[in-house]
Design a protein around this motif. Structure first.
Motif, PDB file in Angstrom:
ATOM      1  N   ASN A 220      -3.073  -8.760  13.688  1.00  0.00           N
ATOM      2  CA  ASN A 220      -2.903 -10.154  14.101  1.00  0.00           C
ATOM      3  C   ASN A 220      -2.766 -10.286  15.610  1.00  0.00           C
ATOM      4  O   ASN A 220      -3.235 -11.254  16.209  1.00  0.00           O
ATOM      5  N   ILE A 221      -2.127  -9.291  16.248  1.00  0.00           N
ATOM      6  CA  ILE A 221      -2.026  -9.311  17.713  1.00  0.00           C
ATOM      7  C   ILE A 221      -3.413  -9.204  18.337  1.00  0.00           C
ATOM      8  O   ILE A 221      -3.753  -9.937  19.271  1.00  0.00           O
ATOM      9  N   ALA A 222      -4.228  -8.306  17.790  1.00  0.00           N
ATOM     10  CA  ALA A 222      -5.584  -8.125  18.317  1.00  0.00           C
ATOM     11  C   ALA A 222      -6.443  -9.366  18.115  1.00  0.00           C
ATOM     12  O   ALA A 222      -7.345  -9.642  18.915  1.00  0.00           O
ATOM     13  N   GLU A 223      -6.168 -10.118  17.055  1.00  0.00           N
ATOM     14  CA  GLU A 223      -6.985 -11.284  16.719  1.00  0.00           C
ATOM     15  C   GLU A 223      -6.317 -12.600  17.099  1.00  0.00           C
ATOM     16  O   GLU A 223      -6.714 -13.657  16.620  1.00  0.00           O
ATOM     17  N   MET A 224      -5.307 -12.545  17.967  1.00  0.00           N
ATOM     18  CA  MET A 224      -4.592 -13.776  18.311  1.00  0.00           C
ATOM     19  C   MET A 224      -5.541 -14.804  18.920  1.00  0.00           C
ATOM     20  O   MET A 224      -6.486 -14.451  19.633  1.00  0.00           O
ATOM     21  N   PRO A 225      -5.300 -16.084  18.630  1.00  0.00           N
ATOM     22  CA  PRO A 225      -6.174 -17.137  19.166  1.00  0.00           C
ATOM     23  C   PRO A 225      -6.189 -17.141  20.698  1.00  0.00           C
ATOM     24  O   PRO A 225      -5.208 -16.759  21.344  1.00  0.00           O
TER      25      PRO A 225
END
Length: 426
Positions: A220-225
């Motif tokens: 989720n950190i890598a894919e944060m908006p």
């Protein structure tokens, strides 16, 4: 559903306004104070995303999703807040601060997620502003508690290395309010079950275990908006500035404006009470500013980006003015401007972010977003504040307020990086 934030802010206000006073009473040098704060943001760096992740994957028909975390955080925070002023050594006070901050975060992040859970996007600015209104009330009342205890007759001085009774009583009252207000939210707020219970259980079963959960957080950190990354810059400068204030407001103002440095003297302790009162002013102004924002946001569409920009720059000017004032009453004006920034910091970034996050990941992303709160505090505590204020402005401790003001103005200008209209317009 936001009433528990009253108690959470009692904890934060007493922590932010008086832990540096406790450190000084126990013999801490002014330059060592930021380092004594470091355990709190370090713990938050780990606790916040983990709690957010776990709360997203929690559901109980009776206890709900976020409320179990409210309760655990409330119990631990209450214990730490009550015993903090009874510390007899610096390591004990630093440990109490560490437990207090970590425990408050266990409750706080699910509170942020709860607002996003229960409100549609069109009402989230209003919801977060109402939350800020309650926070402002808590800040003002809690910041004035040591002064009130002194006025009621509690001793405001003590032997060397002992925290005065006025501070001990204030922390005890804060502990009571913290627990009871969170308990009120738990008992009176209903949470909605997952829309698709079968899909929820399936996802939860696929993400069991520590490694799976940790891997999911990293993903989720890598894919944060993109909006979160842009807001991260704003948050970095904002929270660096406020960490500087919490660490140095007491030593800076008591020495520069009141000329008091002996922590056993009545002059110092009366001045420290006054600093708490001035800090309460920013809570009081944030309350009224949030009230105005709540009224406006409930009736017209607002440009969140520009509103946040102007509010942060106002706070920066307030910090800088502390250096130049000639009368103590002017500190109310300075911290009033800081209160405008504080109200915006506690509402606008979350409102801008919430529209860009999947509802089922609201908790973990609120936790990850708060990494942008704790990272600047870690940098500041590890020497960032001491290095920057001495390098740019000079050795005098009052120069920390000049640094805080400069950083807050930079935070305001950083809002120009945000371009997503869904985030910036209500």
């Amino acid at each position: 559903m936001s009433f528990g934030f009253l108690g959470i802010q009692f904890g934060f206000a007493l922590q932010g306004g008086f832990m540096s006073r406790i450190f000084q009473t126990l013999g801490a040098d002014k330059d060592a104070i930021p380092f004594l704060w470091i355990a709190a943001p370090l713990t938050g760096l780990l606790v916040q995303p983990i709690v957010g992740h776990l709360s997203d994957r929690t559901w109980h028909p009776r206890f709900g999703r976020r409320k179990p975390f409210f309760f655990v955080g409330a119990v631990l925070s209450t214990i730490a807040l009550f015993f903090a002023p009874y510390s007899s050594a610096l390591w004990m006070a630093a440990g109490a601060l560490w437990i207090l901050d970590a425990s408050i975060n266990i409750s706080m992040e699910p509170f942020r997620a709860l607002v996003a859970d229960k409100l549609p996007d069109s009402q989230r600015s209003y919801g977060f502003v109402v939350q800020t209104l309650i926070i402002g009330i808590g800040t003002w009342v809690a910041s004035n508690l040591p002064w009130l205890m002194t006025w009621l007759g509690a001793s405001n001085t003590a032997e060397p290395g002992v925290v005065p009774d006025s501070v001990k009583y204030a922390f005890a009252i804060g502990a009571f309010v913290l627990f009871t207000s969170i308990l009120y939210t738990i008992l009176t707020t209903e949470e909605h079950p997952p829309e698709d219970q079968a899909e929820f259980e399936k996802e939860r079963s696929l993400n069991t275990g520590f490694l799976a959960g940790f891997g999911e957080i990293l993903k989720n950190i890598a894919e944060m908006p993109k909006v979160m990354k842009q807001l991260g810059v704003v948050q970095f400068f904002s929270w660096f500035a406020f960490f500087t204030m919490w660490s140095f407001a007491t030593p800076a103002i008591t020495s520069h404006i009141f000329g008091a440095t002996d922590t056993t003297s009545a002059a110092y302790n009366d001045a420290a009470d006054s600093v708490g009162t001035y800090l309460g002013t920013y809570g009081l102004v944030s309350m009224f500013y949030a009230l105005i924002l709540a009224f406006v946001a409930s009736r017209i569409k607002i440009n969140r980006k520009l509103l946040h920009l102007v509010s942060l720059i106002s706070g920066g000017i307030g910090f800088i003015l502390i250096y130049f004032i000639t009368e103590t009453w002017m500190l109310h004006l300075c911290f009033g401007l800081v209160g405008i920034a504080w109200a915006s910091i506690l509402s606008m970034p979350y409102a801008m972010l919430s529209g860009s996050v999947e509802p089922k990941k609201m908790g973990v992303y609120m936790g990850i977003f708060n990494m942008f709160i704790v990272l600047p505090q870690i940098v500041a505590a590890l020497g960032g504040v001491n290095f920057l204020y001495k390098l740019i402005f000079g050795e005098a401790v009052i120069n920390t307020m000049l640094l805080a003001g400069t950083l807050l103005i930079l935070a305001g200008l950083s809002n120009l990086l945000i371009t997503d209209r869904r985030a910036t317009h209500d």
